[in-house]
Design a protein around this motif. Sequence first.
Motif, PDB file in Angstrom:
ATOM      1  N   GLY A 143      43.198  51.713  36.181  1.00 42.56           N
ATOM      2  CA  GLY A 143      42.199  52.777  36.116  1.00 42.56           C
ATOM      3  C   GLY A 143      40.827  52.301  36.562  1.00 42.56           C
ATOM      4  N   LEU A 144      40.428  51.105  36.127  1.00 45.87           N
ATOM      5  CA  LEU A 144      39.137  50.564  36.544  1.00 45.87           C
ATOM      6  C   LEU A 144      39.115  50.273  38.038  1.00 45.87           C
ATOM      7  CD1 LEU A 144      38.410  48.102  33.594  1.00 45.87           C
ATOM      8  CD2 LEU A 144      37.325  50.305  34.031  1.00 45.87           C
ATOM      9  N   ALA A 145      40.231  49.785  38.575  1.00 43.85           N
ATOM     10  CA  ALA A 145      40.299  49.502  40.010  1.00 43.85           C
ATOM     11  C   ALA A 145      40.169  50.782  40.823  1.00 43.85           C
ATOM     12  CB  ALA A 145      41.613  48.793  40.339  1.00 43.85           C
ATOM     13  N   LEU A 146      40.819  51.847  40.375  1.00 47.94           N
ATOM     14  CA  LEU A 146      40.686  53.135  41.058  1.00 47.94           C
ATOM     15  C   LEU A 146      39.244  53.632  41.001  1.00 47.94           C
ATOM     16  CD1 LEU A 146      43.926  54.929  39.804  1.00 47.94           C
ATOM     17  CD2 LEU A 146      43.452  54.168  42.139  1.00 47.94           C
ATOM     18  N   LEU A 147      38.604  53.435  39.850  1.00 45.61           N
ATOM     19  CA  LEU A 147      37.208  53.866  39.705  1.00 45.61           C
ATOM     20  C   LEU A 147      36.291  53.087  40.640  1.00 45.61           C
ATOM     21  CD1 LEU A 147      35.028  55.490  38.146  1.00 45.61           C
ATOM     22  CD2 LEU A 147      34.961  53.602  36.511  1.00 45.61           C
ATOM     23  N   LEU A 148      36.458  51.774  40.700  1.00 47.66           N
ATOM     24  CA  LEU A 148      35.590  50.954  41.532  1.00 47.66           C
ATOM     25  C   LEU A 148      35.933  51.054  43.016  1.00 47.66           C
ATOM     26  CD1 LEU A 148      35.326  47.726  39.340  1.00 47.66           C
ATOM     27  CD2 LEU A 148      33.743  49.636  39.509  1.00 47.66           C
ATOM     28  N   ASN A 149      37.080  51.622  43.329  1.00 45.90           N
ATOM     29  CA  ASN A 149      37.434  51.850  44.728  1.00 45.90           C
ATOM     30  C   ASN A 149      36.918  53.186  45.237  1.00 45.90           C
ATOM     31  OD1 ASN A 149      38.891  50.903  47.110  1.00 45.90           O
ATOM     32  ND2 ASN A 149      40.301  52.609  46.736  1.00 45.90           N
ATOM     33  N   ALA A 150      36.499  54.045  44.316  1.00 47.57           N
ATOM     34  CA  ALA A 150      35.981  55.357  44.692  1.00 47.57           C
ATOM     35  C   ALA A 150      34.525  55.243  45.143  1.00 47.57           C
ATOM     36  CB  ALA A 150      36.093  56.329  43.514  1.00 47.57           C
ATOM     37  N   GLU A 151      34.055  56.278  45.782  1.00 46.49           N
ATOM     38  CA  GLU A 151      32.667  56.319  46.256  1.00 46.49           C
ATOM     39  C   GLU A 151      31.763  56.741  45.110  1.00 46.49           C
ATOM     40  OE1 GLU A 151      31.598  55.315  49.107  1.00 46.49           O
ATOM     41  OE2 GLU A 151      33.563  54.904  49.975  1.00 46.49           O
ATOM     42  N   ILE A 152      31.308  55.773  44.334  1.00 45.60           N
ATOM     43  CA  ILE A 152      30.406  56.042  43.219  1.00 45.60           C
ATOM     44  C   ILE A 152      29.117  55.244  43.412  1.00 45.60           C
ATOM     45  CG2 ILE A 152      32.285  56.491  41.579  1.00 45.60           C
ATOM     46  CD1 ILE A 152      31.901  53.656  40.521  1.00 45.60           C
ATOM     47  N   ARG A 153      28.082  55.672  42.730  1.00 48.71           N
ATOM     48  CA  ARG A 153      26.805  54.981  42.820  1.00 48.71           C
ATOM     49  C   ARG A 153      26.890  53.611  42.129  1.00 48.71           C
ATOM     50  NH1 ARG A 153      22.017  59.433  41.589  1.00 48.71           N
ATOM     51  NH2 ARG A 153      22.390  60.772  43.424  1.00 48.71           N
ATOM     52  N   ALA A 154      26.132  52.681  42.664  1.00 50.98           N
ATOM     53  CA  ALA A 154      26.051  51.321  42.105  1.00 50.98           C
ATOM     54  C   ALA A 154      27.438  50.688  41.984  1.00 50.98           C
ATOM     55  CB  ALA A 154      25.351  51.347  40.755  1.00 50.98           C
ATOM     56  N   ARG A 159      31.182  46.367  39.970  1.00 51.16           N
ATOM     57  CA  ARG A 159      32.220  45.379  40.276  1.00 51.16           C
ATOM     58  C   ARG A 159      31.844  44.011  39.714  1.00 51.16           C
ATOM     59  NH1 ARG A 159      33.771  46.756  46.626  1.00 51.16           N
ATOM     60  NH2 ARG A 159      34.894  48.710  46.203  1.00 51.16           N
ATOM     61  N   VAL A 160      30.594  43.633  39.873  1.00 53.35           N
ATOM     62  CA  VAL A 160      30.142  42.352  39.322  1.00 53.35           C
ATOM     63  C   VAL A 160      30.109  42.404  37.799  1.00 53.35           C
ATOM     64  CG1 VAL A 160      28.223  40.717  39.221  1.00 53.35           C
ATOM     65  CG2 VAL A 160      28.810  41.827  41.394  1.00 53.35           C
ATOM     66  N   ALA A 161      29.650  43.531  37.236  1.00 54.30           N
ATOM     67  CA  ALA A 161      29.538  43.657  35.778  1.00 54.30           C
ATOM     68  C   ALA A 161      30.906  43.573  35.114  1.00 54.30           C
ATOM     69  CB  ALA A 161      28.850  44.973  35.427  1.00 54.30           C
ATOM     70  N   PRO A 224      39.639  42.016  33.816  1.00 51.05           N
ATOM     71  CA  PRO A 224      38.980  41.867  35.125  1.00 51.05           C
ATOM     72  C   PRO A 224      39.810  41.112  36.145  1.00 51.05           C
ATOM     73  CG  PRO A 224      37.420  41.457  33.368  1.00 51.05           C
ATOM     74  CD  PRO A 224      38.759  41.582  32.719  1.00 51.05           C
ATOM     75  N   PHE A 225      40.608  40.141  35.705  1.00 53.06           N
ATOM     76  CA  PHE A 225      41.463  39.395  36.637  1.00 53.06           C
ATOM     77  C   PHE A 225      42.487  40.324  37.282  1.00 53.06           C
ATOM     78  CE2 PHE A 225      45.601  37.242  37.094  1.00 53.06           C
ATOM     79  CZ  PHE A 225      45.296  36.368  38.120  1.00 53.06           C
ATOM     80  N   VAL A 226      43.164  41.122  36.458  1.00 58.85           N
ATOM     81  CA  VAL A 226      44.149  42.070  36.996  1.00 58.85           C
ATOM     82  C   VAL A 226      43.450  43.128  37.842  1.00 58.85           C
ATOM     83  CG1 VAL A 226      46.005  43.659  36.391  1.00 58.85           C
ATOM     84  CG2 VAL A 226      45.587  41.656  34.971  1.00 58.85           C
ATOM     85  N   MET A 227      42.282  43.566  37.392  1.00 57.53           N
ATOM     86  CA  MET A 227      41.541  44.604  38.112  1.00 57.53           C
ATOM     87  C   MET A 227      41.168  44.166  39.519  1.00 57.53           C
ATOM     88  SD  MET A 227      37.736  46.003  37.300  1.00 57.53           S
ATOM     89  CE  MET A 227      37.093  44.487  38.020  1.00 57.53           C
ATOM     90  N   ILE A 228      40.712  42.918  39.669  1.00 63.68           N
ATOM     91  CA  ILE A 228      40.268  42.473  40.991  1.00 63.68           C
ATOM     92  C   ILE A 228      41.449  42.344  41.950  1.00 63.68           C
ATOM     93  CG2 ILE A 228      40.404  39.971  40.657  1.00 63.68           C
ATOM     94  CD1 ILE A 228      37.502  41.904  42.262  1.00 63.68           C
ATOM     95  N   LEU A 229      42.631  41.974  41.429  1.00 60.71           N
ATOM     96  CA  LEU A 229      43.825  41.934  42.285  1.00 60.71           C
ATOM     97  C   LEU A 229      44.211  43.337  42.744  1.00 60.71           C
ATOM     98  CD1 LEU A 229      46.083  39.343  40.394  1.00 60.71           C
ATOM     99  CD2 LEU A 229      44.697  38.952  42.431  1.00 60.71           C
ATOM    100  N   LEU A 230      44.200  44.282  41.810  1.00 60.95           N
ATOM    101  CA  LEU A 230      44.550  45.659  42.172  1.00 60.95           C
ATOM    102  C   LEU A 230      43.512  46.279  43.090  1.00 60.95           C
ATOM    103  CD1 LEU A 230      45.765  46.868  38.650  1.00 60.95           C
ATOM    104  CD2 LEU A 230      47.178  46.214  40.605  1.00 60.95           C
ATOM    105  N   LEU A 231      42.242  45.951  42.866  1.00 58.18           N
ATOM    106  CA  LEU A 231      41.191  46.481  43.732  1.00 58.18           C
ATOM    107  C   LEU A 231      41.355  45.979  45.160  1.00 58.18           C
ATOM    108  CD1 LEU A 231      38.580  48.087  44.069  1.00 58.18           C
ATOM    109  CD2 LEU A 231      37.316  46.046  43.343  1.00 58.18           C
ATOM    110  N   ALA A 232      41.714  44.700  45.303  1.00 60.00           N
ATOM    111  CA  ALA A 232      41.966  44.164  46.642  1.00 60.00           C
ATOM    112  C   ALA A 232      43.139  44.885  47.308  1.00 60.00           C
ATOM    113  CB  ALA A 232      42.241  42.664  46.556  1.00 60.00           C
ATOM    114  N   GLY A 233      44.178  45.198  46.517  1.00 58.40           N
ATOM    115  CA  GLY A 233      45.310  45.938  47.067  1.00 58.40           C
ATOM    116  C   GLY A 233      44.940  47.350  47.471  1.00 58.40           C
ATOM    117  N   LEU A 234      44.117  48.011  46.663  1.00 58.41           N
ATOM    118  CA  LEU A 234      43.697  49.376  46.992  1.00 58.41           C
ATOM    119  C   LEU A 234      42.871  49.415  48.272  1.00 58.41           C
ATOM    120  CD1 LEU A 234      42.716  50.708  43.438  1.00 58.41           C
ATOM    121  CD2 LEU A 234      44.628  51.479  44.851  1.00 58.41           C
ATOM    122  N   GLN A 235      42.021  48.410  48.458  1.00 58.88           N
ATOM    123  CA  GLN A 235      41.186  48.402  49.652  1.00 58.88           C
ATOM    124  C   GLN A 235      41.986  48.096  50.915  1.00 58.88           C
ATOM    125  OE1 GLN A 235      38.123  45.565  48.588  1.00 58.88           O
ATOM    126  NE2 GLN A 235      36.792  47.184  47.798  1.00 58.88           N
ATOM    127  N   ALA A 236      43.167  47.514  50.737  1.00 55.40           N
ATOM    128  CA  ALA A 236      44.005  47.211  51.903  1.00 55.40           C
ATOM    129  C   ALA A 236      44.918  48.371  52.289  1.00 55.40           C
ATOM    130  CB  ALA A 236      44.848  45.971  51.623  1.00 55.40           C
TER     131      ALA A 236
END
Length: 348
Positions: A143-154, A159-161, A224-236
């Motif tokens: 869920g967090l990866a989907l949120l951070l992959n969307a077009e949202i402000r900041a 992602r860093v936080a 966050p570890f799982v999130m960053i892996l999924l976020l990388a997959g979503l961006q690909a």
Amino acid sequence: MAIGQGLFVLASLGLAGIFLLQVLDAAGTVAIGFADWRPVLYAYLFWSVALCARQVLVRGEEGQKALFVLPAVLFTVAMAIFPTVFGFYIAFTDWNLSSSTGMKFNGLDNLRSLVNDPFFWNALGNMAFYVAMVLVQYAIAFGLALLLNAEIRARKFFRVAFLLPFMLSPVAVSWMIGKSLMEVRFGPLASLMKTLGWDSPAFFASPWIARLSIMAMDAWVWIPFVMILLLAGLQALPHEIKEAAKVDGATGWQSFWEITFPLMLPVSITAIVLRIIFQLKLADIVINVTSGGPGGATDTISSFIFREYRDRSNVGYGTMVAEVYLIVIIIFITLLLNLTARFMRKPD
């Protein structure tokens, strides 16, 4: 060629002789062994150099290619395989550091004690619960990866936080949250729970609340570890497929369930397997916050082994628990990988 072969034979005989002498001394058969295993290490280093020299002198160019692999193999043998094999030897001994009798071979006594040890089976059951909670962490991370992959402000800031907890040591997290925020008398989180109506917000007094509290802290570190892996997959993922589904009138949920989730399965399975491997080693948060309590409710196998070594100085039994747990992990991970491979294998 003859020099290389002779050097290797000489080094092999020296290593075998020194090792045999040390083993016989440890078994009490002879009394001319060394004070420690350092001579065996030196003999192994000399044998390793002789082996590398033999590869070059005997095999020529093929031996030079082998030098790119041999040092890593020899280092793995020395730092992983030999300690594991030596651990099996210790596991069949009665060795308590607080005893003056030293190490004595006791056969299967440690294994019998383990089979009849309720604390070991309790810790193993807790590990099954902790591993199952990985799926909950995966769902939150997705869920967090989907949120951070969307077009949202900041988006970059968030992602860093969200990665900050993963940058902290679990020991620091256990003291910062478990010993401070969740402290029953003066902790801010405990005070908030009192305001909301919980009369005695003791997070580590009840078994199930304690387990969930441990899992909450563990999840805060590892999501966050799982999130960053999924976020990388979503961006690909290819955007054209999503755009085509949107043109065809697919809703957001249909687009996720029919397109995004299936395409993310390889990344998801990789993230879950890696997270399970890390979870099987869970110890630091438990040791620092609850020490396995209350009554072993939050105990893990690693924290149980830690107490056997530190509190009871029972090296023989603690090593037996560690070796049995290693076998359990190998079997479990092998079955898990085979299951995921079958699941991911495409039909002909």
